[in-house]
Motif scaffolding. Structure first.
Motif, short mmCIF file in Angstrom:
data_model
loop_
_atom_site.label_atom_id
_atom_site.label_comp_id
_atom_site.label_asym_id
_atom_site.label_seq_id
_atom_site.Cartn_x
_atom_site.Cartn_y
_atom_site.Cartn_z
N ILE A 173 0.83 -1.21 0.00
CA ILE A 173 0.00 0.00 0.00
C ILE A 173 0.86 1.25 0.00
CG2 ILE A 173 -1.69 1.31 1.35
CD1 ILE A 173 -2.95 -1.34 2.15
N SER A 174 1.99 1.19 0.69
CA SER A 174 2.91 2.34 0.67
C SER A 174 3.44 2.57 -0.74
CB SER A 174 4.07 2.12 1.64
OG SER A 174 3.61 2.01 2.96
N LYS A 175 3.75 1.49 -1.44
CA LYS A 175 4.20 1.60 -2.83
C LYS A 175 3.09 2.12 -3.72
CE LYS A 175 6.30 -1.12 -6.56
NZ LYS A 175 6.76 -2.47 -6.97
N ALA A 176 1.86 1.69 -3.46
CA ALA A 176 0.73 2.14 -4.28
C ALA A 176 0.47 3.62 -4.11
CB ALA A 176 -0.52 1.34 -3.90
N LYS A 177 0.74 4.16 -2.93
CA LYS A 177 0.54 5.60 -2.71
C LYS A 177 1.47 6.44 -3.56
CE LYS A 177 -1.17 5.37 2.04
NZ LYS A 177 -0.89 5.73 3.45
N GLY A 178 2.68 5.95 -3.76
CA GLY A 178 3.65 6.71 -4.53
C GLY A 178 4.65 7.43 -3.65
N SER A 179 5.42 8.30 -4.25
CA SER A 179 6.53 8.94 -3.55
C SER A 179 6.11 10.12 -2.68
CB SER A 179 7.58 9.43 -4.57
OG SER A 179 6.98 10.33 -5.50
N LYS A 180 4.94 10.70 -2.95
CA LYS A 180 4.50 11.87 -2.20
C LYS A 180 3.10 11.62 -1.64
CE LYS A 180 7.12 15.07 -5.14
NZ LYS A 180 7.04 16.23 -6.06
N SER A 181 2.60 12.60 -0.90
CA SER A 181 1.26 12.52 -0.34
C SER A 181 0.23 12.43 -1.46
CB SER A 181 0.99 13.74 0.53
OG SER A 181 -0.38 13.82 0.89
N VAL A 182 -0.72 11.51 -1.32
CA VAL A 182 -1.74 11.33 -2.36
C VAL A 182 -2.64 12.56 -2.49
CG1 VAL A 182 -3.72 9.95 -3.08
CG2 VAL A 182 -1.67 8.82 -2.18
N PRO A 183 -3.14 13.16 -1.39
CA PRO A 183 -3.95 14.38 -1.55
C PRO A 183 -3.19 15.51 -2.24
CG PRO A 183 -4.25 13.46 0.64
CD PRO A 183 -3.13 12.70 0.02
N ALA A 184 -1.90 15.66 -1.91
CA ALA A 184 -1.10 16.69 -2.57
C ALA A 184 -0.93 16.39 -4.06
CB ALA A 184 0.26 16.80 -1.90
N LYS A 220 4.56 7.95 -9.30
CA LYS A 220 4.55 6.48 -9.37
C LYS A 220 3.45 5.91 -8.48
CE LYS A 220 9.51 6.31 -10.39
NZ LYS A 220 10.83 5.76 -10.01
N GLY A 221 3.32 4.62 -8.45
CA GLY A 221 2.30 3.98 -7.63
C GLY A 221 1.00 3.76 -8.37
N SER A 222 0.06 3.06 -7.72
CA SER A 222 -1.20 2.69 -8.34
C SER A 222 -2.06 3.90 -8.67
CB SER A 222 -1.98 1.74 -7.42
OG SER A 222 -1.26 0.54 -7.23
N VAL A 223 -2.13 4.86 -7.76
CA VAL A 223 -2.95 6.05 -7.99
C VAL A 223 -2.43 6.80 -9.21
CG1 VAL A 223 -3.75 8.24 -7.02
CG2 VAL A 223 -3.52 6.24 -5.55
N ALA A 224 -1.12 6.98 -9.27
CA ALA A 224 -0.53 7.69 -10.40
C ALA A 224 -0.74 6.92 -11.71
CB ALA A 224 0.96 7.92 -10.16
N ASN A 225 -0.69 5.59 -11.66
CA ASN A 225 -0.91 4.79 -12.87
C ASN A 225 -2.31 5.00 -13.43
OD1 ASN A 225 1.66 3.74 -12.66
ND2 ASN A 225 1.01 1.88 -11.61
N SER A 271 -9.49 0.30 5.20
CA SER A 271 -9.67 1.76 5.28
C SER A 271 -8.64 2.48 4.43
CB SER A 271 -9.60 2.23 6.73
OG SER A 271 -8.29 2.08 7.26
N LYS A 272 -7.41 1.98 4.41
CA LYS A 272 -6.36 2.60 3.58
C LYS A 272 -6.67 2.42 2.09
CE LYS A 272 -3.73 4.28 6.75
NZ LYS A 272 -3.59 5.77 6.86
N ILE A 273 -7.17 1.25 1.73
CA ILE A 273 -7.54 1.01 0.33
C ILE A 273 -8.71 1.92 -0.08
CG2 ILE A 273 -8.50 -0.71 -1.25
CD1 ILE A 273 -6.89 -2.81 0.30
N ASP A 274 -9.65 2.10 0.84
CA ASP A 274 -10.78 3.01 0.56
C ASP A 274 -10.29 4.43 0.33
OD1 ASP A 274 -12.56 0.94 0.74
OD2 ASP A 274 -13.12 1.35 2.83
N GLU A 275 -9.29 4.85 1.10
CA GLU A 275 -8.72 6.19 0.92
C GLU A 275 -8.09 6.33 -0.46
OE1 GLU A 275 -5.97 7.02 4.03
OE2 GLU A 275 -7.48 6.92 5.64
N LEU A 276 -7.35 5.30 -0.89
CA LEU A 276 -6.75 5.35 -2.22
C LEU A 276 -7.81 5.36 -3.31
CD1 LEU A 276 -3.73 2.88 -1.85
CD2 LEU A 276 -3.70 5.37 -1.75
N THR A 277 -8.86 4.54 -3.11
CA THR A 277 -9.94 4.50 -4.10
C THR A 277 -10.63 5.86 -4.19
OG1 THR A 277 -10.29 2.17 -3.59
CG2 THR A 277 -12.04 3.29 -4.78
#
Length: 290
Positions: free
Chosen positions: A97-108, A133-138, A254-260
């Motif tokens: 999940i840390s890798k999926a978030k990417g290198s910076k804060s997801v909200p930022a 990088k990460g899932s969100v960025a992809n 809960s962390k996955i829901d935040e990313l979604t």
């Protein structure tokens, strides 16, 4: 048609690879955890130094918890392995999940994408995805690439372009989510069965304790209390494993829901920006040939 078929094939390959990776990890970790806990049970908890007379057939030394846990019976290593698996899969999920978030804060990152889109800087937004990088960025990058493609597509209506962008984001999300959710089923299963396994060990221990008491013929308060405490060890281990698994499962979901939610927010920003910045145009009318 060929392009569409190639995309579907690629998506299927990615899903298969993610599923295979998760099953291989689980198939290695589960038997390895059981083996490690059996060895600990035999050579550490069952060390003769933990018991009266230097034999693990006797009662544990007073205050020696290793010997007390050993007397819980052969269900103990199973319960220990369940607890160990919770920790192992929890660490694996934290890293994933840390890798999926990417290198910076997801909200930022989402705010940065929105700012780039408002400035009509699509290339800058794509570059931000490459840096994040990460899932969100992809997922966001796939939507931006489709956004850029639709800008240069004169044959489609505006609504069709928006639908194409939305579909691309949805397909990319469907590819990334399985990677985030894999192995959570193991944690949820442990949460369900750990207490039951502990109760099985408790019942077996109580049966053993009362059988030994009946065979002795005379009440032995020490033997009975030791037997009951040994049986309750299984309950304690089972409840511990279940509690840890429930906490871990709820935390990761809960962390996955935040990313979604972040993906949905970024996707909405992409679609709404495209709708606002592009006029409603129809497909060009071709001259009729006589």
């Amino acid at each position: 048609m060929e392009k569409k078929t190639a995309v579907v094939s690629k998506n299927a390959n990615v899903e298969t690879k993610a599923s295979t990776g998760g099953s291989v990890f689980a198939s290695i970790v589960i038997p390895l955890a059981i083996l490690v806990c059996i060895l600990i049970y035999i050579f550490v908890l069952g060390n003769p130094a933990n018991f009266e007379g230097g034999s693990n057939e006797n009662h544990p030394l007073p205050g020696n918890y290793l010997g007390i846990v050993y007397k819980g019976g052969y269900v103990v290593p199973v319960l220990m392995s369940l607890v160990l698996m919770v920790f192992i899969f929890a660490i694996e999920r934290v890293l994933t999940i840390s890798k999926a978030k990417g290198s910076k804060s997801v909200p930022a990152f989402v705010r940065a994408i929105s700012a780039k889109l408002n400035q009509r800087d699509i290339n800058g937004a794509i570059a931000a995805c490459d840096a994040q990088k990460g899932s969100v960025a992809n997922v966001v990058k796939s939507g931006l690439l489709k956004y850029k493609e639709m800008q240069n597509e004169p044959e489609l209506l505006k609504a069709e372009k928006i639908a194409a962008i939305q579909k691309e984001i949805e397909e990319s999300t469907a590819l990334e989510l399985p990677m985030l959710e894999k192995n959570l089923v193991v944690i949820s299963t442990i949460a369900s069965i750990s207490t039951l396994v502990g109760l099985i060990g408790t019942v077996l221990g109580m049966i053993k304790a009362f059988s030994a008491l009946a065979a002795a013929g005379t009440p032995d308060a020490t033997a009975l209390s030791n037997g009951i405490s040994e049986a309750l060890i299984n309950t304690a281990l089972g409840i511990t494993g279940s509690a840890l698994a429930i906490i871990a499962y709820n935390y990761f979901t809960s962390k996955i829901d935040e990313l979604t939610y972040s993906i949905d927010e970024a996707g909405f920003s992409i679609i709404s920006t495209f709708a606002a910045q592009h006029e409603t145009t129809g497909a060009p009318v071709r001259p009729q040939t006589v």
